[in-house]
Design an enzyme around this catalytic site. Structure first.
Site, PDB file in Angstrom:
ATOM      1  N   ARG A  11      34.956  61.440  59.304  1.00  0.00           N
ATOM      2  CA  ARG A  11      35.754  61.255  60.524  1.00  0.00           C
ATOM      3  C   ARG A  11      36.549  62.472  60.957  1.00  0.00           C
ATOM      4  NH1 ARG A  11      32.709  57.356  62.400  1.00  0.00           N
ATOM      5  NH2 ARG A  11      32.953  55.351  61.349  1.00  0.00           N
ATOM      6  N   ASP A  59      25.713  55.460  53.849  1.00  0.00           N
ATOM      7  CA  ASP A  59      25.976  55.322  55.282  1.00  0.00           C
ATOM      8  C   ASP A  59      27.447  54.954  55.518  1.00  0.00           C
ATOM      9  OD1 ASP A  59      25.157  55.672  57.865  1.00  0.00           O
ATOM     10  OD2 ASP A  59      24.601  53.581  58.167  1.00  0.00           O
TER      11      ASP A  59
END
Lengths: 427, 330
Positions: free
Chosen positions: A66, A307
């Site tokens: 992120r 993932d």
């Protein structure tokens, strides 16, 4: 540099076909030996791995930390701690950051962030197309030189096949691996769940398997046409497993992975409108789950990825279709792999290979094995230890896991990255 | 989980979000309660003091005239204070603004939210996050559910046909996008209808429609055989632009209900439509206004059924009088 001796552990090294109790000798960030004590070896650290398993550190082919751009969801700091505690020593970052990893400057920023965090082995995946828009090619060579390990378009489909063809030709020219999540934009129809009984019942826009298999078929044809090396990420359905099996048999240079949650959850597990199950590709059927497990056991699927997609609370707070897809999954990677072993779906050797040996082969890294001279990425774990997923045990900033509150079996006790101890349980 | 969310610890209705997981007994209780209110509508005094002092907020994130007005009338006849809000949905971060809207209204001592929203699951989301004393009624969420509409349809069917167990019901049209159809199918299955048949082209059916407990036909002429209740669904114009159908005229030719087609069904079959109707698209005017049509009856029944559901959901928080008190006002 420091010397480390890991002793009494059950060493499992699929690349070298090793499964026995013994010692691993590490010096100068490299594996020295797993057979005998090197001459003049004077370890400054001894790790007793009695009743534990010693294996290559895990290599994650699809992760999102992120940063840059979305530090409210997670940071390099928070997620590398989670990764280290999960035995993950190498991570490939998807390019859908803000800004997108489509210039050398952003790739270098990512490498800098990794450096500053003290977690070295973070490899950005370069955007295949500028801004992931599927219109113009990114500067792939500059991105490769800035440290990108592969190219890919994250979750964004490349709608125009001519552009995909050219991107693959260009990637092949620079011997770049394409990491490709097959997903046809139009057939995906902006769906949020598998086009099955669950989506039908709850009136949710569905995504058929064909969205995956048609994009997969296109890309397989283009792989043959262009000679581009392709790795397919996050395969989710049976028909895709069959197609990959056929392509491999035919002799195409392709590989594939599956996200860990796809091996355990199906649409039947989704609690009505519970956004923690909102993930793409969507959770499919029991038949698909079983085919994915078999694909892993037979080697059609080479690797398991996390993932990992940590989210902030707000991203998951809303009506199901409006929430952001993704599961925070680094820390469940090992225990959920071990669950497959306990259920006798795969062997422990296969599970470890899918997390280390095989991704290293796909990425052409000198790791993922305990071969002398290789990078000393090592994971030591207790396969029996039970722990509960709760605010105390969880390290990732993203609390978005459908496994929250559950008891997991199997916990990493030590993680070494390039010979450096980056995690020790209880510290 | 959805059913637990709707019921309190004693199994009484707390929210009304979907028909999934509700029992036949509960659905029958709703219909019985509605019947006592329906009688009241014809009388001089149309109000009962059941929800006096309660505040009901109609939160309509999506436009609707019929549903909103019947909810307003139902709440007014129960003597509640009603506030209706039309809130245009913003394009970004609807989740946050939705929750913020709810929190702000909660602060005004609201007792019940009646919610209509364009996204499936919105009513569930509000019920999960609202203050524990507040009841939530789903007035239609995305393509998921419209349980009060389904219950008023059941009420209308029962008025005419009495018993569900021998009934064959056909639902015709855009099942894929219809929250009404999903709730009707659940209601009919719970109430024990002999058959629920959906009739539509494949493009207007969800991929796994059989999993809802229906039989499927793609042909209106064949599909109408032995049918006792015909429910027509509204066809939205945008289905033509998204390549689900070639044209309105072709749709009318294949799936439009005409007098001739109606003759294929059982002679005493009734024709229903949740409205608003597209004359000449899904239904011929002669049928819509004909003797077998109960479309306007559905509208007037909407008030009694919504009164019943609101009163029952509020009984869990308020010590409202039982049915005897309601009947006593007759």
């Amino acid at each position: 540099m420091s010397q480390i001796h890991i002793q009494n552990g059950r060493i499992i090294d699929p690349a070298n076909n090793i499964d026995r109790i013994g010692s691993v000798y590490i010096a100068d960030g490299q594996i020295m030996s797993v057979t005998h004590e090197p001459a003049g070896f004077t370890p400054d650290t001894i790790i007793d791995a009695g009743n534990q398993i010693v294996c290559p550190g895990f290599i994650d082919l699809s992760t999102r930390l992120r940063e840059p751009g979305q530090s409210r969801k997670a940071t390099f700091k928070s997620e590398t701690v989670a990764a280290a505690s999960a035995g993950v020593t190498t991570m490939c970052l998807q390019p859908d950051t803000v800004p997108v990893i489509d210039t050398a400057a952003v790739a270098e920023l990512v490498k800098d962030l990794a450096e500053k965090t003290g977690y070295q082995q973070i490899y950005p995946i370069a955007a295949l197309t500028r801004k992931l828009e599927g219109i113009e090619l990114s500067s792939m060579l500059s991105l490769k030189q800035a440290g990108c390990i592969a190219v890919g378009n994250a979750s964004q489909p490349v709608q125009n096949l001519l552009i995909l063809r050219r991107a693959m030709e260009y990637a092949a020219s620079h011997d770049l691996l394409l990491i490709f999540r097959p997903n046809d934009y139009w057939l995906g129809n902006k769906g949020c769940a598998h086009e099955g009984a669950f989506a039908t019942r709850y009136g949710l826009p569905g995504i058929p398997e064909a969205a995956e298999t048609i994009a997969l078929s296109h890309c397989l044809e283009l792989a043959e046409l262009t000679g581009c090396r392709v790795h397919f990420g996050q395969i989710s359905c049976k028909r895709a497993v069959i197609k990959i099996h056929q392509a491999k048999k035919y002799g195409l240079n392709v590989s594939a992975d599956v996200a860990i949650h796809q091996l355990h959850l199906t649409e039947n597990d989704i609690q009505p409108f519970d956004s923690s199950y909102h993930v793409l590709p969507p959770l499919r059927t029991e038949t698909d789950k079983n085919a994915l497990r078999q694909g892993l056991a037979s080697g059609t699927l080479d690797a398991i990825c996390s993932d990992h997609q940590p989210h902030d609370m707000d991203a998951k707070l809303g009506a199901f279709p409006e929430t952001e897809p993704g599961i925070s999954s680094l820390e469940t990677l090992l225990p959920l792999m071990l669950r497959l072993v306990a259920q006798q779906k795969i062997t422990l050797q296969q599970g470890i290979a899918a997390l280390s040996t095989n991704p290293a082969r796909i990425l052409r890294l000198n790791s993922g094995a305990l071969t002398p001279g290789f990078t000393a990425d090592v994971c030591v774990f207790n396969p029996e230890l039970n722990w509960q997923i709760d605010a105390e045990s969880w390290q990732s900033q993203g609390l978005n896991t459908p496994f929250w509150g559950q008891t997991m079996t199997g916990k990493v006790t030590h993680t070494l990255q390039a010979g450096k101890l980056i995690y020790r349980q209880g510290e | 989980m959805s059913s637990n969310l709707q019921l309190n610890s004693e199994g009484k209705l707390k929210h009304f979000l979907t028909l999934e997981g509700l029992s036949k007994e509960l659905l029958t209780e709703i219909l019985d309660t509605a019947e006592s209110f329906a009688g009241m509508s014809d009388s001089q005094v149309k109000k009962v003091p059941l929800l006096r002092g309660k505040t009901i907020v109609n939160l309509f994130f999506e436009n609707s005239t019929r549903t909103r007005t019947t909810f307003e009338l139902a709440a007014t006849r129960l003597s509640a204070d009603v506030l209706s809000m039309n809130i245009a949905t913003s394009a970004t971060s609807k989740g946050e603004s939705l929750l913020d809207t709810i929190r702000n209204l909660e602060a005004m001592f609201v007792d019940m939210f009646v919610v209509r929203h364009a996204i499936s699951g919105a009513a569930h989301f509000i019920a999960q996050h609202t203050a524990p004393h507040i009841s939530v009624i789903n007035a239609g969420d995305g393509q998921h559910a419209h349980p009060t509409q389904a219950m008023l349809d059941m009420f209308t069917i029962r008025q005419i046909k009495q018993d569900f167990s021998s009934l064959r019901v056909a639902i015709i049209g855009d099942i894929l996008h219809s929250r009404v159809a999903r709730s009707q199918i659940q209601a009919l299955n719970i109430l024990g209808a002999a058959e629920v048949r959906v009739i539509a082209p494949k493009t207007l059916l969800p991929a796994h429609v059989e999993s809802l407990g229906v039989t499927v036909s793609h042909n209106l002429t064949e599909g109408l055989k032995d049918i006792d209740v015909i429910i027509m669904l509204r066809l939205q114009k945008e289905r033509m632009t998204s390549a689900l159908l070639p044209s309105e005229s072709e749709y009318f030719k294949c799936f439009g209900l005409t007098e001739d087609k109606l003759k294929i069904a059982n002679p005493d079959a009734i024709v229903m439509h949740p409205g608003p109707i597209n004359r000449g698209v899904e239904i011929d005017s002669k049928v819509a206004d004909g003797p077998q049509s109960v479309i306007l009856k559905q509208v007037s029944n909407g008030i009694a059924v919504r009164m019943a559901i609101m009163a029952m959901a509020m009984q869990t928080s308020a010590a409202a009088p039982g049915r005897s008190a309601i009947v006593g006002n007759n």
